[in-house]
Write an enzyme that holds these catalytic residues in place. Structure first.
Site, mmCIF file in Angstrom:
data_model
loop_
_atom_site.group_PDB
_atom_site.id
_atom_site.type_symbol
_atom_site.label_atom_id
_atom_site.label_comp_id
_atom_site.label_asym_id
_atom_site.label_seq_id
_atom_site.Cartn_x
_atom_site.Cartn_y
_atom_site.Cartn_z
ATOM 1 N N LYS A 175 -0.266 0.720 -3.993
ATOM 2 C CA LYS A 175 -1.214 1.618 -3.327
ATOM 3 C C LYS A 175 -0.456 2.491 -2.339
ATOM 4 C CE LYS A 175 -3.587 1.805 0.387
ATOM 5 N NZ LYS A 175 -3.651 3.261 0.707
ATOM 6 N N GLU A 178 -2.937 7.119 1.489
ATOM 7 C CA GLU A 178 -3.888 8.165 1.071
ATOM 8 C C GLU A 178 -3.576 9.509 1.720
ATOM 9 O OE1 GLU A 178 -4.335 5.592 2.949
ATOM 10 O OE2 GLU A 178 -6.049 5.726 4.302
ATOM 11 N N SER A 228 1.171 0.063 10.344
ATOM 12 C CA SER A 228 1.057 -0.197 11.780
ATOM 13 C C SER A 228 0.844 -1.690 12.044
ATOM 14 C CB SER A 228 -0.116 0.608 12.344
ATOM 15 O OG SER A 228 -1.293 0.189 11.708
ATOM 16 N N CYS A 283 9.648 4.306 11.878
ATOM 17 C CA CYS A 283 9.595 2.999 12.548
ATOM 18 C C CYS A 283 10.913 2.704 13.247
ATOM 19 C CB CYS A 283 9.257 1.906 11.554
ATOM 20 S SG CYS A 283 10.592 1.587 10.417
ATOM 21 N N GLU A 384 3.049 2.537 20.746
ATOM 22 C CA GLU A 384 3.710 3.363 19.731
ATOM 23 C C GLU A 384 3.021 4.724 19.669
ATOM 24 O OE1 GLU A 384 3.364 2.148 15.545
ATOM 25 O OE2 GLU A 384 5.437 2.816 15.269
HETATM 26 P P1 NAD Z 1 -1.423 2.319 8.721
HETATM 27 O O1 NAD Z 1 -1.355 0.905 9.142
HETATM 28 O O2 NAD Z 1 -2.485 3.181 9.274
HETATM 29 O O3 NAD Z 1 -1.605 2.410 7.130
HETATM 30 C C1 NAD Z 1 -0.718 1.749 6.247
HETATM 31 C C2 NAD Z 1 -1.464 1.404 4.969
HETATM 32 O O4 NAD Z 1 -2.528 0.508 5.264
HETATM 33 C C3 NAD Z 1 -2.089 2.627 4.300
HETATM 34 O O5 NAD Z 1 -1.855 2.534 2.910
HETATM 35 C C4 NAD Z 1 -3.573 2.523 4.651
HETATM 36 O O6 NAD Z 1 -4.398 2.985 3.603
HETATM 37 C C5 NAD Z 1 -3.789 1.034 4.866
HETATM 38 N N1 NAD Z 1 -4.730 0.737 5.952
HETATM 39 C C6 NAD Z 1 -4.812 1.380 7.151
HETATM 40 N N2 NAD Z 1 -5.767 0.804 7.926
HETATM 41 C C7 NAD Z 1 -6.283 -0.216 7.206
HETATM 42 C C8 NAD Z 1 -7.295 -1.180 7.451
HETATM 43 N N3 NAD Z 1 -7.960 -1.225 8.610
HETATM 44 N N4 NAD Z 1 -7.590 -2.071 6.488
HETATM 45 C C9 NAD Z 1 -6.924 -2.051 5.316
HETATM 46 N N5 NAD Z 1 -5.949 -1.162 5.028
HETATM 47 C C10 NAD Z 1 -5.633 -0.260 5.953
HETATM 48 O O7 NAD Z 1 0.025 2.963 8.983
HETATM 49 P P2 NAD Z 1 0.429 4.510 8.820
HETATM 50 O O8 NAD Z 1 -0.163 5.288 9.939
HETATM 51 O O9 NAD Z 1 0.225 4.947 7.418
HETATM 52 O O10 NAD Z 1 2.008 4.391 9.016
HETATM 53 C C11 NAD Z 1 2.641 4.463 10.267
HETATM 54 C C12 NAD Z 1 2.925 3.077 10.800
HETATM 55 O O11 NAD Z 1 3.784 2.379 9.898
HETATM 56 C C13 NAD Z 1 3.658 3.083 12.129
HETATM 57 O O12 NAD Z 1 3.093 2.093 12.937
HETATM 58 C C14 NAD Z 1 5.087 2.735 11.745
HETATM 59 O O13 NAD Z 1 5.835 2.148 12.772
HETATM 60 C C15 NAD Z 1 4.859 1.793 10.623
HETATM 61 N N6 NAD Z 1 6.035 1.670 9.765
HETATM 62 C C16 NAD Z 1 6.753 0.520 9.864
HETATM 63 C C17 NAD Z 1 7.902 0.369 9.110
HETATM 64 C C18 NAD Z 1 8.716 -0.876 9.233
HETATM 65 O O14 NAD Z 1 9.700 -1.016 8.513
HETATM 66 N N7 NAD Z 1 8.363 -1.805 10.104
HETATM 67 C C19 NAD Z 1 8.292 1.386 8.231
HETATM 68 C C20 NAD Z 1 7.513 2.534 8.142
HETATM 69 C C21 NAD Z 1 6.369 2.665 8.924
#
Ligand code: NAD
Length: 484
Positions: A175, A178, A228, A283, A384
C-alpha cells in the site's frame, strides 16, 4: 487535460478499485492536481491477498536462484527507466530531481542486495549434538506479507521490503502513500514487463481502510510499516493483537551537534543538506542544531548565510536545491510550528514564512527558517516538524548534548561534527538513537546495513533491509534428527 486515475495491480492485472471515495494527488511545485487516487476498500485488499495466497505455493517451490533472476531482470528494467522514475517522483513529491535520482539509486540497491538470497537465506547445521543426532536450522518463507509506506520516499521505502519478501519465497501486497501513489504505479508498470508469475506482487492504493483491512486480514503473515510515530505505534499494537509479525518504523527529531574543533567549512554543505534537503521531510533530516561551546558564533553565521544562498524552486529544475513541501495542508502545519516557536520565545534569525516563487505562485513553498536560543523544552525542539525549520539549542559541553538527545522519545538518528576521536567514541557509546553520523549529516544506512532507529522511532526488533531483513521474512525451523 484528463487527470489519470491510479489503479491497483492485482494478480498480474491492472484493476480499478470499486471505492467511491477518491483523493487528489498534487504537483507540489505548481499546485496543480495531477492524478486521482481511489481510497481502496476491504474488498480490494481481500482480492489482493487472495491472489498473493494463490501464487504462494508455486512461488515458494521456485528455487531461490530462479527467484533472484527475476530481480536481475528488474534491475536492468529499472536502470533503463531510471530517469523516468525519478521525474515522476519529483513531480508528485516535490524534492529536487537529483535527490530523486539518489532515491531511485537506493531503490535499485535493495534489488541488488536481495539477489544475495542464496547466501543470506541459508541456515546452519551441527552434527552430533548428541551421539548420532544432528541438528539443523533452515529458513522458510511464511506466506503473504504486506507493506505500508509514507509519503516522503515514494520510490525507495517500499523497496526496503518488497524485493526481500519475494526473493525469500513470500508473496506481497503493497500500500503506497495516498499522497504520492504515482511513483509505484510507474514502478509496477515496469514490474508488469518482467514476467513475474501472477499474484507474486500486488498493490492496493488507498488510505486508512486499506491499512486496517491489511492489519485484520487473517491471510497476512506480517507487516512492514514506515510512517509517523502515532501510526507506527498503532500498527505495532494492532499486529500484536492479530498475531502478525511486524516491523514499524516511526518518526524522528534528529540532533546534529557541532563541536569547537569541527571543520566548519568542510561540514557546511552536508549540514545544509541535512536540515533542508527534501525540505526537511526526511526521517534522517537534522532538525535541532546544537553548537557546543564557543563554536556557536561562527557556525550560526555561516549556516544562515548558506541557507540564504539556497535556490528554492521546482524540483524538476536542475539548479534547485530545495523544492516545496508535499501539500498545502502540510505547509500550513509547518507554519503552525513556526508560529509556536515565536510564541514560545525562540529568536527567529531567518524567516521563510513569506517565501513565494515568482514562477510558481501556487506552489507549496516555504523558505528556510532558523530559530536561535531554543530551549530543549520548547515545542519546536521536541516535536517532529518535518519541514525546513531549524531549532538551534546551544550546549556547553558533550554531556549536555547527550542529555538533549537521550531525554526525548524519538531516537532515530544523531550526528556529530568533530575531529576528536575521544568525543566520537563517547558520543556513539552513549546516545540512544540507532543511526549515527560522524561528520555525516544524513546517517542513511545502505541496503546491506539495517535501517531503523530505537525508542519511539522504531517498534519491533528486526529493521529495514540489511542482513536482518532476511530473518524478518523467514521462519527459522530447527530439525533434530537421528536414524536407527
Ligand atoms: P503517516 O503515518 O501519516 O502515513 C504513513 C502510512 O500510514 C500511509 O500509507 C497512510 O495511508 C497510513 N496511515 C496514516 N494514518 C493512519 C491511521 N490513522 N490509520 C491507519 N493508517 C494510517 O506518515 P507520512 O506523513 O506519510 O510520512 C511521514 C512520517 O514518516 C514522518 O513521521 C517520518 O519521520 C516518517 N518516516 C520514518 C522513516 C523511518 O525510517 N523511521 C522513514 C520515512 C518516513
Amino acid at each position: 487535460m484528463t487527470i489519470p486515475v491510479i489503479r491497483n495491480y492485482i494478480n498480474g492485472e491492472w484493476v480499478t478499485s470499486q471505492s467511491t471515495v477518491v483523493g487528489d494527488v498534487w504537483n507540489p511545485a505548481t499546485g496543480e492536481k495531477i492524478a486521482r487516487v481511489p481510497y481502496g476498500t476491504k474488498e480490494d485488499v481481500g482480492r489482493a491477498v487472495e491472489a498473493a495466497a494463490n501464487a504462494y505455493p508455486e512461488w515458494r517451490k521456485t528455487p531461490p536462484l530462479s527467484r533472484a533472476r527475476y530481480l536481475f531482470r528488474l534491475k536492468e528494467a529499472f536502470e533503463e527507466q531510471f530517469e523516468e522514475i525519478a521525474r515522476v517522483l519529483t513531480t508528485e513529491q516535490g524534492k529536487a530531481i537529483d535527490e530523486s535520482r539518489g532515491e531511485v539509486r537506493r531503490m535499485i540497491e535493495n534489488v541488488e542486495h536481495a539477489t544475495g538470497v542464496t547466501t543470506m537465506m541459508t541456515g546452519y547445521c551441527l552434527e552430533d549434538i548428541a551421539k548420532g543426532v544432528d541438528c539443523s536450522l533452515q529458513r522458510q518463507p511464511m506466506g503473504v506479507f504486506a507493506a505500508i509506506a509514507p509519503y516522503n520516499f515514494p520510490g525507495m521505502v517500499p523497496w526496503w521490503f518488497l524485493p526481500y519478501a519475494i526473493v525469500t519465497g513470500n508473496t506481497f501486497v503493497l500500500k503506497p502513500s495516498e499522497q504520492v501513489p504515482m511513483t509505484q504505479q510507474k514502478v509496477f508498470e515496469i514490474i508488469d514487463e518482467i514476467g513475474l508469475p501472477e499474484g507474486v506482487v500486488n498493490t492496493v492504493n488507498g488510505s486508512r481502510d486499506v491499512v486496517n483491512a491489511i492489519l485484520d486480514h487473517p491471510g497476512i503473515a506480517g507487516v512492514s510499516f514506515v510512517g509517523s510515530t502515532p501510526t507506527a505505534r498503532y500498527i505495532y499494537e494492532r499486529c500484536g493483537a492479530t498475531g502478525k509479525r511486524v516491523q514499524a518504523l516511526g518518526g524522528a527529531k534528529n540532533i546534529v551537534a557541532v563541536t569547537p574543533d569541527a571543520n566548519i567549512d568542510a561540514a557546511m554543505p552536508s549540514l545544509i543538506t541535512s536540515f533542508f534537503g527534501c525540505s526537511g521531510q526526511r526521517c534522517l533530516s537534522g532538525s535541532v542544531l546544537v553548537p557546543v561551546g564557543d563554536v556557536a558564533g561562527e557556525l550560526i553565521e555561516k549556516f544562515v548565510q548558506s541557507a540564504k544562498a539556497m535556490k528554492i524552486g521546482s524540483g524538476l529544475d536542475e539548479a534547485t536545491s530545495m523544492g516545496p513541501v508535499v501539500s498545502r495542508a502540510h505547509r500550513e502545519r509547518v507554519l503552525g510550528y513556526i508560529e509556536k516557536g515565536i510564541s514560545e520565545g525562540a529568536e527567529m534569525i531567518l524567516d521563510g514564512r513569506n517565501y513565494s516563487n515568482p514562477d510558481f505562485p501556487e506552489g507549496f513553498f516555504l523558505g528556510p527558517t532558523i530559530f536561535d536560543h531554543v530551549t530543549p523544552e520548547m515545542t519546536i525542539a521536541k516535536e517532529e516538524i518535518f519541514g525546513p525549520v531549524v531549532s538551534i539549542v546551544r550546549a556547553k559541553n558533550l554531556d549536555e548534548v547527550i542529555d538533549i538527545i537521550n531525554t526525548r522519545g524519538f531516537a532515530n538518528a544523531a550526528c556529530i561534527y568533530t575531529q576528536n576521536g575521544a568525543t566520537v567514541r563517547e558520543f556513539k557509546y552513549r546516545v540512544k538513537p540507532a543511526m549515527i553520523g560522524v561528520n555525516i549529516g544524513i546517517a542513511a544506512p545502505m541496503s546491506f546495513f539495517p535501517f531503523g532507529g530505537s525508542g519511539d522511532s522504531m517498534f519491533g526488533d528486526l529493521k529495514g533491509h540489511g542482513r536482518e531483513i532476511f530473518q524478518f521474512f523467514t521462519n527459522a525451523k530447527v530439525v533434530i534428527e537421528r536414524y536407527f
